[in-house]
Design an enzyme around this catalytic site. Structure first.
Site, PDB file in Angstrom:
ATOM      1  N   GLU A 119      79.890 -20.616 -40.271  1.00  0.00           N
ATOM      2  CA  GLU A 119      80.839 -20.604 -40.688  1.00  0.00           C
ATOM      3  C   GLU A 119      81.518 -19.891 -40.245  1.00  0.00           C
ATOM      4  O   GLU A 119      81.653 -19.045 -39.921  1.00  0.00           O
ATOM      5  CB  GLU A 119      80.355 -20.010 -42.023  1.00  0.00           C
ATOM      6  CG  GLU A 119      80.211 -21.606 -43.143  1.00  0.00           C
ATOM      7  CD  GLU A 119      81.072 -23.446 -42.546  1.00  0.00           C
ATOM      8  OE1 GLU A 119      80.495 -24.013 -43.142  1.00  0.00           O
ATOM      9  OE2 GLU A 119      81.973 -23.183 -42.628  1.00  0.00           O
ATOM     10  N   LEU A 120      82.774 -20.069 -39.264  1.00  0.00           N
ATOM     11  CA  LEU A 120      82.723 -18.946 -38.673  1.00  0.00           C
ATOM     12  C   LEU A 120      84.814 -18.965 -38.920  1.00  0.00           C
ATOM     13  O   LEU A 120      85.009 -19.412 -39.429  1.00  0.00           O
ATOM     14  CB  LEU A 120      82.723 -19.514 -36.943  1.00  0.00           C
ATOM     15  CG  LEU A 120      81.452 -19.180 -36.185  1.00  0.00           C
ATOM     16  CD1 LEU A 120      81.458 -20.385 -35.104  1.00  0.00           C
ATOM     17  CD2 LEU A 120      80.756 -18.202 -37.031  1.00  0.00           C
ATOM     18  N   ASN A 174      84.128 -10.702 -47.203  1.00  0.00           N
ATOM     19  CA  ASN A 174      84.917 -11.046 -47.862  1.00  0.00           C
ATOM     20  C   ASN A 174      85.015 -11.864 -49.403  1.00  0.00           C
ATOM     21  O   ASN A 174      85.425 -12.415 -50.271  1.00  0.00           O
ATOM     22  CB  ASN A 174      86.710 -11.975 -47.176  1.00  0.00           C
ATOM     23  CG  ASN A 174      85.757 -13.108 -46.437  1.00  0.00           C
ATOM     24  OD1 ASN A 174      84.430 -13.749 -46.304  1.00  0.00           O
ATOM     25  ND2 ASN A 174      86.493 -14.256 -46.308  1.00  0.00           N
ATOM     26  N   LYS A 180      70.988 -10.035 -44.876  1.00  0.00           N
ATOM     27  CA  LYS A 180      72.006  -9.661 -44.097  1.00  0.00           C
ATOM     28  C   LYS A 180      73.522  -9.337 -44.681  1.00  0.00           C
ATOM     29  O   LYS A 180      74.116 -10.154 -44.309  1.00  0.00           O
ATOM     30  CB  LYS A 180      71.393  -9.006 -43.114  1.00  0.00           C
ATOM     31  CG  LYS A 180      71.703  -7.614 -42.886  1.00  0.00           C
ATOM     32  CD  LYS A 180      72.582  -7.589 -40.890  1.00  0.00           C
ATOM     33  CE  LYS A 180      74.176  -8.133 -41.150  1.00  0.00           C
ATOM     34  NZ  LYS A 180      75.279  -7.404 -42.060  1.00  0.00           N
ATOM     35  N   PRO A 181      73.469  -9.185 -46.228  1.00  0.00           N
ATOM     36  CA  PRO A 181      75.172  -8.704 -45.813  1.00  0.00           C
ATOM     37  C   PRO A 181      75.500  -7.658 -45.284  1.00  0.00           C
ATOM     38  O   PRO A 181      75.544  -7.101 -44.479  1.00  0.00           O
ATOM     39  CB  PRO A 181      75.038  -7.865 -47.514  1.00  0.00           C
ATOM     40  CG  PRO A 181      73.996  -7.396 -47.538  1.00  0.00           C
ATOM     41  CD  PRO A 181      72.985  -8.063 -46.850  1.00  0.00           C
ATOM     42  N   ALA A 182      77.463  -7.622 -45.189  1.00  0.00           N
ATOM     43  CA  ALA A 182      77.868  -7.289 -45.100  1.00  0.00           C
ATOM     44  C   ALA A 182      78.024  -5.555 -45.510  1.00  0.00           C
ATOM     45  O   ALA A 182      77.344  -4.789 -46.490  1.00  0.00           O
ATOM     46  CB  ALA A 182      79.687  -7.382 -44.704  1.00  0.00           C
ATOM     47  N   CYS A 204      88.482 -17.218 -44.400  1.00  0.00           N
ATOM     48  CA  CYS A 204      89.173 -18.134 -43.050  1.00  0.00           C
ATOM     49  C   CYS A 204      89.743 -19.429 -43.517  1.00  0.00           C
ATOM     50  O   CYS A 204      89.932 -19.863 -42.539  1.00  0.00           O
ATOM     51  CB  CYS A 204      87.506 -18.653 -43.388  1.00  0.00           C
ATOM     52  SG  CYS A 204      87.271 -19.840 -44.540  1.00  0.00           S
ATOM     53  N   GLU A 214      78.604 -26.658 -45.809  1.00  0.00           N
ATOM     54  CA  GLU A 214      77.643 -26.008 -47.003  1.00  0.00           C
ATOM     55  C   GLU A 214      78.312 -26.201 -48.163  1.00  0.00           C
ATOM     56  O   GLU A 214      79.653 -26.774 -47.980  1.00  0.00           O
ATOM     57  CB  GLU A 214      78.538 -24.152 -46.404  1.00  0.00           C
ATOM     58  CG  GLU A 214      77.571 -23.389 -45.112  1.00  0.00           C
ATOM     59  CD  GLU A 214      77.855 -21.980 -45.768  1.00  0.00           C
ATOM     60  OE1 GLU A 214      78.690 -21.380 -46.173  1.00  0.00           O
ATOM     61  OE2 GLU A 214      76.528 -22.068 -45.730  1.00  0.00           O
ATOM     62  N   GLY A 272      80.776 -15.987 -40.195  1.00  0.00           N
ATOM     63  CA  GLY A 272      81.795 -14.459 -40.672  1.00  0.00           C
ATOM     64  C   GLY A 272      82.442 -14.824 -39.036  1.00  0.00           C
ATOM     65  O   GLY A 272      82.713 -16.344 -39.206  1.00  0.00           O
ATOM     66  N   SER A 273      83.031 -13.761 -38.169  1.00  0.00           N
ATOM     67  CA  SER A 273      83.868 -14.002 -37.071  1.00  0.00           C
ATOM     68  C   SER A 273      83.397 -15.343 -36.311  1.00  0.00           C
ATOM     69  O   SER A 273      82.351 -14.600 -36.114  1.00  0.00           O
ATOM     70  CB  SER A 273      84.250 -13.058 -36.956  1.00  0.00           C
ATOM     71  OG  SER A 273      83.298 -12.107 -36.393  1.00  0.00           O
TER      72      SER A 273
HETATM   73  N1  LIG Z   1      83.809 -20.288 -42.036  1.00  0.00           N
HETATM   74  C1  LIG Z   1      83.900 -19.472 -43.334  1.00  0.00           C
HETATM   75  O1  LIG Z   1      83.380 -20.075 -44.032  1.00  0.00           O
HETATM   76  C2  LIG Z   1      83.988 -18.019 -43.404  1.00  0.00           C
HETATM   77  C3  LIG Z   1      83.746 -17.531 -44.533  1.00  0.00           C
HETATM   78  C4  LIG Z   1      84.004 -16.253 -44.936  1.00  0.00           C
HETATM   79  C5  LIG Z   1      84.986 -15.377 -43.368  1.00  0.00           C
HETATM   80  N2  LIG Z   1      84.763 -16.244 -42.216  1.00  0.00           N
HETATM   81  C6  LIG Z   1      84.979 -15.208 -41.079  1.00  0.00           C
HETATM   82  O2  LIG Z   1      84.658 -14.575 -40.573  1.00  0.00           O
HETATM   83  C7  LIG Z   1      85.423 -13.150 -40.423  1.00  0.00           C
HETATM   84  C8  LIG Z   1      85.442 -12.136 -42.087  1.00  0.00           C
HETATM   85  O3  LIG Z   1      84.548 -11.530 -42.205  1.00  0.00           O
HETATM   86  P1  LIG Z   1      83.757  -9.892 -41.253  1.00  0.00           P
HETATM   87  O4  LIG Z   1      84.751  -9.728 -40.908  1.00  0.00           O
HETATM   88  O5  LIG Z   1      82.551  -9.729 -42.420  1.00  0.00           O
HETATM   89  O6  LIG Z   1      82.959 -10.760 -39.986  1.00  0.00           O
HETATM   90  P2  LIG Z   1      82.280 -10.163 -39.026  1.00  0.00           P
HETATM   91  O7  LIG Z   1      81.087 -11.219 -37.821  1.00  0.00           O
HETATM   92  O8  LIG Z   1      81.990  -8.491 -38.455  1.00  0.00           O
HETATM   93  O9  LIG Z   1      80.478  -9.541 -39.473  1.00  0.00           O
HETATM   94  C9  LIG Z   1      80.536 -10.634 -40.516  1.00  0.00           C
HETATM   95  C10 LIG Z   1      78.608 -10.039 -40.360  1.00  0.00           C
HETATM   96  O10 LIG Z   1      78.183 -10.302 -39.696  1.00  0.00           O
HETATM   97  C11 LIG Z   1      77.479  -8.686 -39.597  1.00  0.00           C
HETATM   98  N3  LIG Z   1      77.799  -8.741 -37.953  1.00  0.00           N
HETATM   99  C12 LIG Z   1      78.150  -8.353 -37.175  1.00  0.00           C
HETATM  100  N4  LIG Z   1      77.484  -8.270 -36.246  1.00  0.00           N
HETATM  101  C13 LIG Z   1      76.962  -8.299 -35.871  1.00  0.00           C
HETATM  102  C14 LIG Z   1      75.632  -8.386 -34.710  1.00  0.00           C
HETATM  103  N5  LIG Z   1      75.822  -8.194 -33.677  1.00  0.00           N
HETATM  104  N6  LIG Z   1      73.919  -8.530 -35.390  1.00  0.00           N
HETATM  105  C15 LIG Z   1      74.442  -9.152 -36.475  1.00  0.00           C
HETATM  106  N7  LIG Z   1      75.275  -9.354 -37.553  1.00  0.00           N
HETATM  107  C16 LIG Z   1      76.216  -8.643 -36.613  1.00  0.00           C
HETATM  108  C17 LIG Z   1      78.569  -7.814 -40.610  1.00  0.00           C
HETATM  109  O11 LIG Z   1      77.584  -7.069 -40.427  1.00  0.00           O
HETATM  110  C18 LIG Z   1      78.795  -8.561 -41.441  1.00  0.00           C
HETATM  111  O12 LIG Z   1      77.672  -9.114 -42.747  1.00  0.00           O
HETATM  112  C19 LIG Z   1      86.700 -14.000 -40.510  1.00  0.00           C
HETATM  113  O13 LIG Z   1      86.883 -14.796 -38.931  1.00  0.00           O
HETATM  114  C20 LIG Z   1      86.396 -15.374 -41.675  1.00  0.00           C
HETATM  115  O14 LIG Z   1      87.449 -15.964 -40.747  1.00  0.00           O
HETATM  116  C21 LIG Z   1      84.895 -17.624 -42.327  1.00  0.00           C
HETATM  117  O1  LIG Z   2      86.913 -17.109 -46.694  1.00  0.00           O
HETATM  118  C1  LIG Z   2      85.820 -17.727 -46.612  1.00  0.00           C
HETATM  119  C2  LIG Z   2      85.509 -18.574 -48.000  1.00  0.00           C
HETATM  120  O2  LIG Z   2      85.003 -19.884 -47.857  1.00  0.00           O
HETATM  121  C3  LIG Z   2      86.737 -18.938 -48.853  1.00  0.00           C
HETATM  122  S1  LIG Z   2      87.274 -20.222 -50.184  1.00  0.00           S
HETATM  123  O3  LIG Z   2      86.967 -19.416 -51.194  1.00  0.00           O
HETATM  124  O4  LIG Z   2      84.868 -21.135 -50.000  1.00  0.00           O
HETATM  125  O5  LIG Z   2      88.045 -21.144 -49.521  1.00  0.00           O
END
Ligand SMILES: NC(=O)c1ccc[n+]([C@@H]2O[C@H](COP(=O)([O-])OP(=O)(O)OC[C@H]3O[C@@H](n4cnc5c(N)ncnc54)[C@H](O)[C@@H]3O)[C@@H](O)[C@H]2O)c1
Ligand SMILES: O=C[C@H](O)CS(=O)(=O)O
Length: 488
Positions: free
Chosen positions: A260-261, A161, A184-186, A294, A466, A238-239
């Site tokens: 950061e979830l 995102n 490792k990016p998404a 997030c 962060e 990520g999630s």
């Molecule tokens: N807290 C924060 O700062 C923050 C910021 C941005 C997004 N998020 C959260 O991220 C989620 C959305 O992003 P998303 O859909 O990319 O999340 P996701 O967890 O599906 O994926 C995040 C990353 O993890 C990797 N990944 C997925 N499964 C994996 C595995 N089994 N092993 C290793 N890597 C794996 C993905 O390829 C990606 O690079 C939302 O829940 C959002 O709230 C949190």
């Molecule tokens: O969703 C992820 C980001 O941390 C949002 S923000 O731009 O840092 O507020």
């Protein structure tokens, strides 16, 4: 996107991995494609890295570590500053990449590039503020002190995102501290990471210090990173579900972790709030990045006396939002990232309506991956749209009566990332910020993120911070030294 020969391997038109200071084809020369979510067009072909490629990147990072950590903080800071300058010089190109690979409007994408580059500049400066300590000698004839040292080889796994900023807020403090990094990016958004890494190389970041291994097989590469004894730290964004999995995978080698979830932000509006300011904040927080952040407001609690007035003002503003391809002028809300995201938003909204909620505006996916900006009222307090992270442009609204009632509702979640509260009563503002169980609270503010802010959550929204002066701590170890035999 293959019209960017500086970043893609132009002759083969493949975006190779960036390992050990240069492009690297994946083992077996496997590739995967990246599509523009606005129209489904293939925009790039990318090296599809495997476990072996990740291990090669870890090896390069390990070899690069001694020389990089031995440089002075000022030397590292100077290189990071040059990287920042290159990122800003290329901000328009980098913004186009973000919009092409994940759909956000170009204006937001430009803001993200500047936000991500801001972390590089911030930590270029913080590098020289990593201080140690002198401890009052516990015994005579001795000195005691603490030094701070880089953790070592680090790994980063980042979401789609904010494909630039989420990585920059990891790699910048890591390199400033003297660590090396494998990222490792998404799979949906590898281009922004690869372009940023290319600019890092051009800025003088030595070979192996910052490596990017794109892949369509996150599990395989993730396991290589989490199970490696060489990798001493994992920083994940990520999630929460994936975060739990990665935490478990890191346990075997007792890695340092930053998590950061997910979030589920309550947005609370009291009757004494400035209503127009609250609506402005709601629009900024909810519909930024098509609701895919997030810290987006995920559920709105509006005090009953002003509920109808708030809804009417919000609906009027939401109806005016322009939905479309983020590359088109005037677009305010782009597409969702993929079909699974669209299906989730549709499911949550349908379940809310089945539970008695009323769609005040929007409510439908139009074409492709676009979803109408939506306001849904009279939502049941325990609806799935209230309990789950929506990650889409939908605002569920619930009326409330008392402060105690709304605090209980706001805190009734396993998440604890961000919360928002609008009130002009100073006592209530302090009571609410004290009572809300979240890592970050916006008081009369809908946008709270900044490079100067300690960004992060509590409970199952993660651990670590962060940005801010705290962000570099996650990449430092503490060493206690006692020097004896100093008596005359
Ligand atoms: N807290 C924060 O700062 C923050 C910021 C941005 C997004 N998020 C959260 O991220 C989620 C959305 O992003 P998303 O859909 O990319 O999340 P996701 O967890 O599906 O994926 C995040 C990353 O993890 C990797 N990944 C997925 N499964 C994996 C595995 N089994 N092993 C290793 N890597 C794996 C993905 O390829 C990606 O690079 C939302 O829940 C959002 O709230 C949190
Ligand atoms: O969703 C992820 C980001 O941390 C949002 S923000 O731009 O840092 O507020």
């Amino acid at each position: 996107m293959n019209d960017m020969p500086r970043f893609s391997n132009a002759d083969q038109q493949i975006w190779q991995a960036l390992v050990d200071g240069g492009p690297r084809a994946a083992a077996g020369e496997k590739t995967f494609t990246v599509r523009n979510p606005a129209n489904g067009d293939v925009i790039a072909t990318v090296a599809d890295c495997s476990c072996d490629d990740a291990l090669s990147a870890i090896d390069a990072a390990q070899r690069a570590l001694p020389e990089w950590r031995a440089r002075t903080a000022a030397e590292r800071g100077t290189i990071l500053r040059r990287w920042y300058d290159l990122m800003i010089a290329e901000e328009d190109t980098l913004a186009r990449l973000i919009t092409a690979e994940m759909g956000k409007p170009l204006g937001e994408a430009l803001g993200e590039v500047r936000y991500g580059a801001g972390y590089i500049k911030w930590f270029a400066e913080e590098a020289e503020r990593v201080y140690g300590e002198i401890i009052p000698a516990p015994v005579g004839g001795a000195k005691a002190f603490v030094t701070r040292e880089p953790v070592g080889v680090c790994a980063a796994i980042t979401p789609w995102n904010f494909p630039n900023a989420m990585l920059m807020r990891k790699v910048a403090p890591a390199l400033a501290a003297g660590c090396t990094m494998v990222a490792k990016p998404a799979e949906d958004t590898p281009l922004s990471a690869l372009a940023a890494a290319q600019l890092a190389i051009e800025a003088g970041v030595p070979a192996g210090v910052f490596n990017v291994v794109p892949t369509s097989n996150a599990g395989e590469v993730g396991r290589a990173l989490t199970e490696s004894e060489v990798v001493r730290k994992l920083s994940f964004t990520g999630s929460t579900g994936v975060g739990r999995k990665l935490l478990a995978q890191c346990a075997g080698t007792v890695k340092r972790t930053s998590m950061e979830l997910g979030g589920n932000a309550p947005f609370i509006v009291f009757a004494d709030a400035d209503l127009d300011a609250a609506v402005d904040g709601a629009m900024a927080s909810k519909y930024r990045n098509a609701g895919q952040t997030c810290v987006c407001a995920n559920r709105f609690y509006v005090q009953r006396e002003i509920h109808d007035a708030f809804c009417a003002k919000l609906v009027e503003r939401v109806r005016a939002l322009k939905v479309g391809d983020g590359a088109q002028d005037g677009t305010e809300v782009g597409p969702l990232i993929n079909q699974a995201a669209l299906d989730k938003v549709s499911r949550l909204l349908a379940e809310a309506v089945e539970g008695g909620a009323r769609i005040a505006t929007g409510g439908a996916s139009t074409e492709g991956l676009f979803f109408e900006p939506t306001v849904v009222a009279d939502v049941a307090r325990d609806a799935s749209i209230v309990r789950e992270e929506i990650f889409g442009p939908v605002a569920p609204i619930i009326a409330f009566d008392t402060e105690e009632e709304v605090v209980a509702a706001a805190n009734d979640t396993p998440y604890g990332l961000a919360a928002y509260c609008y009130t002009r009563d100073l006592g209530r503002a302090w009571r609410m910020s004290d009572a809300l169980e979240y890592g970050m609270v916006g008081l009369n503010e809908g946008i709270i993120s900044s490079v100067a802010a300690p960004f992060g959550g509590i409970k199952q929204s993660g651990m670590g911070r962060e940005g801010s002066r705290h962000g570099i701590e996650d990449y430092l170890e503490m060493k206690y030294i006692r020097m004896g035999g100093l008596s005359a």
